[in-house]
Design a protein around this motif. Structure first.
Motif, short mmCIF file in Angstrom:
data_model
loop_
_atom_site.label_atom_id
_atom_site.label_comp_id
_atom_site.label_asym_id
_atom_site.label_seq_id
_atom_site.Cartn_x
_atom_site.Cartn_y
_atom_site.Cartn_z
N ARG A 1 36.50 38.48 36.39
CA ARG A 1 36.92 38.32 34.98
C ARG A 1 35.74 38.50 34.02
NH1 ARG A 1 37.89 33.52 34.02
NH2 ARG A 1 37.71 32.45 36.00
N ARG B 1 30.52 33.50 40.83
CA ARG B 1 30.15 33.72 39.44
C ARG B 1 28.67 33.46 39.20
NH1 ARG B 1 32.98 32.82 34.31
NH2 ARG B 1 32.41 30.63 34.18
N ASP C 1 41.55 38.73 40.03
CA ASP C 1 40.49 38.23 40.94
C ASP C 1 39.85 39.38 41.73
OD1 ASP C 1 42.41 39.02 42.68
OD2 ASP C 1 42.58 37.11 43.74
N SER D 1 36.16 34.90 40.68
CA SER D 1 36.17 34.74 39.22
C SER D 1 35.17 35.69 38.57
CB SER D 1 35.85 33.30 38.86
OG SER D 1 34.76 32.86 39.62
#
Lengths: 90, 91
Positions: B64, A61, B75, B61
């Motif tokens: 998302r 992320r 995922d 992640s």
């Protein structure tokens, strides 16, 4: 962060809205001795790296943080171009 | 992201209600010469990729990080249909 070598570029017109202005580069991950390890990945290029250059990239992320958008489905971004690596004998 | 090819679709009526309305495609990893590898993922398709399309998939992640998949149990997401690969440096 990981080392990698830029080996090519991806062209894709049909893609997620948030990705429209990003350059997608092909990166071959390298180990500390700059030997290829694992299979190539695709990363958003935020520093304008050219083919053949050694770069370092971030994954997961955190890869969205350097991008100028709030949310983007990106799991790898090139964040730096390596000038030199000094490796002490382990 | 990784490079893959859409090889099929998953249809499931009984599933987590957060997944209702999402198209689930089976994407096999491919190498730089488009040869299929044996590993695959099931990914949510947000760009209407068709079977046989070469696509880019985001995993983990980061998948998302779209309006469609925000806070949903996802995922892996297809984020682009690849038009062209330019491999300049042989490794």
């Amino acid at each position: 962060m990981f080392f990698g070598k830029v080996i090519g570029t991806i062209w894709a017109t049909r893609k997620e809205e948030s990705l429209h202005s990003f350059k997608l580069q092909f990166v071959q991950p390298l180990d500390a001795k700059q030997k290829p390890v694992g299979s190539p990945i695709v990363a958003v290029d935020t520093v304008g790296a050219g083919p053949g250059e050694i770069v370092f990239y971030i994954t997961a992320r955190e890869a969205v943080i350097p991008l100028p958008v709030e949310m983007a489905p990106v799991d790898a971004s090139i964040v730096g171009i390596v000038d030199r690596i000094d490796l002490q004998k382990a | 992201m990784f490079l893959g090819k859409v090889v099929g679709t998953v249809w499931a009526t009984r599933k987590d209600e957060e997944l209702v309305g999402m198209k689930l495609q089976i994407v096999k990893h491919i190498d730089l010469d488009y040869k299929l590898k044996d590993t695959f993922v099931v990914a949510v398709d947000s760009v209407q990729a068709g079977v046989g399309d070469v696509v880019l998939v985001t995993s983990g992640s980061s998948a998302r990080q779209t309006a469609l998949t925000k806070n949903r149990p996802v995922d892996a997401i297809i984020i682009a249909v690849v038009d062209k690969l330019d491999i300049v440096v042989k490794t």
